[in-house]
Design an enzyme around this catalytic site. Structure first.
Site, PDB file in Angstrom:
ATOM      1  N   HIS A 108       0.829  -1.210   0.000  1.00 12.48           N
ATOM      2  CA  HIS A 108       0.000   0.000   0.000  1.00 12.48           C
ATOM      3  C   HIS A 108       0.859   1.254   0.000  1.00 12.48           C
ATOM      4  CE1 HIS A 108       0.897  -0.798   4.255  1.00 12.48           C
ATOM      5  NE2 HIS A 108       0.754   0.499   4.460  1.00 12.48           N
TER       6      HIS A 108
ATOM      7  N   GLU B 198      23.718  11.682  11.714  1.00 10.37           N
ATOM      8  CA  GLU B 198      22.660  12.107  10.790  1.00 10.37           C
ATOM      9  C   GLU B 198      21.576  12.893  11.525  1.00 10.37           C
ATOM     10  OE1 GLU B 198      24.100   9.126  10.754  1.00 10.37           O
ATOM     11  OE2 GLU B 198      24.851   8.899   8.704  1.00 10.37           O
TER      12      GLU B 198
END
Ligand SMILES: [Zn+2]
Ligand SMILES: [Zn+2]
Ligand SMILES: [Zn+2]
Length: 339
Positions: A171, A314
């Site tokens: 999906h 990060e």
């Protein structure tokens, strides 16, 4: 030699840590392709026969004679049962306290069930079926953008549990928000800066460079190109863009969607086969609903594999360490034949 590369739009730097990069695919493949395909799972909310388990559909491609919310569909879009946003109240920003700016989370969260098949990955569907998915994205964008309070519509897909997919059944998701998210704003600012100083679209200039250089191209046709961005944040990061200038995905006509579906299907297939169904997120970056940014913005799709973990560096800096060389990644993906 490690190298710093700068994204020309966001001006964010990536470290391409070439010391660690050998054959990128050899160490990064996660071997997640599971053997058996399961066509139907009676316990799955998204499988045929369980239409009553989701809220009523807002869009479906189905056999002409089949009724809504019953079997006989090829693709269905339904509101998310656990929606993070809804239309119950108005979005009025309360700024009385600058440290507690608040407003009702007005908007929509929808799930696009890509096919009745319980496990078949989008990469393995036909290009025509991928085109149906891309058309449904456009359809929902156009529909949701009519609601005046909606400022941005985010269309994305999480592939695999490690990329945030909580249900196996393939999906995509659509989220409409009453504000423009910061990543979009940053891209628009960056693109506008470039336009102000050069009079050109930064994305069109990137495409020109890629077409001349060719080392980062993964696949292309007349109107679309897939390539590894120069300052890739992760191994096998891939961008797809129209070669013609347009800031609005939602303006694609049916023919252009078919052309895009060939490139998108190829991209997904190469990633799926070459990296054995890695976890990834992809998303469409297109113009906000009520702002005309066509002079300098250029819609595109970004696919970001999750083969390494974004960690302290990060999160703390917004900079990425990429352990694979984008040119090597493109070279490898180019070599994968699409069936
Ligand atoms: Zn299912
Ligand atoms: Zn452009
Ligand atoms: Zn983007």
């Amino acid at each position: 030699m490690p190298e710093l590369r700068r994204d020309p739009i966001t001006k964010n730097w990536s470290i391409i840590a070439t010391e660690r990069a050998k054959r990128p695919e050899s160490s990064l493949v996660k071997h997640l392709i599971s053997g058996d395909e399961i066509k139907h799972d009676p316990a799955c909310f998204f499988c045929e026969g369980n239409e009553h388990a989701t809220p009523p559909e807002v869009l479906a491609y189905r056999d002409e004679n089949a009724s809504p919310d019953l079997p006989g569909w090829n693709l269905r879009v339904v509101p998310n049962k656990f929606a993070a946003l809804n239309f119950d109240e108005d979005f009025l920003v309360n700024q009385d306290n600058p440290l507690k700016i608040t407003g009702y989370a007005r908007g929509a969260a929808e799930v696009l069930i890509e096919s009745p098949h319980h496990t078949r990955n989008l990469a393995l569907q036909s290009a025509d079926h991928v085109a149906c998915v891309l058309m449904a994205y456009r359809n929902r964008y156009l529909n949701l953008s009519q609601e005046r309070s909606i400022k941005y519509i985010s269309i994305f897909r999480n592939n695999g549990q490690q990329a945030g997919a909580s249900l196996v059944h393939p999906h995509s998701q659509i989220m409409a928000t009453p504000v423009v998210p910061i990543n979009i704003t940053n891209e628009m600012y960056g693109a506008n800066d470039y336009y102000e100083s050069t009079g050109r679209c930064v994305y069109c200039d990137i495409i020109k460079t890629e077409l001349k250089d060719r080392s980062r191209i993964i696949c292309e046709n007349e109107n679309f190109i897939a390539f590894a961005p120069y300052a890739s944040r992760t191994p096998f990061e891939t961008w797809v863009m129209p070669k013609f200038h347009s800031s609005r995905y939602q303006d694609l006509n049916d023919f252009q969607i078919h052309e895009l579906s060939e490139i998108w299907k190829s991209t997904l297939y190469k990633i799926y086969t070459g990296l054995e169904n890695p976890p990834y997120n992809y998303f469409i970056h297109t113009s906000p609903t009520q702002k005309n940014v066509n002079k300098y913005y250029h819609w595109h799709m970004e696919l970001v594999p999750k083969l390494t973990i974004a960690a302290g560096f990060e999160l703390g800096t917004g900079m990425y360490i990429n352990i694979a060389i984008p040119e090597d990644c493109a070279d490898y993906l180019r070599s994968i034949e699409v069936k």
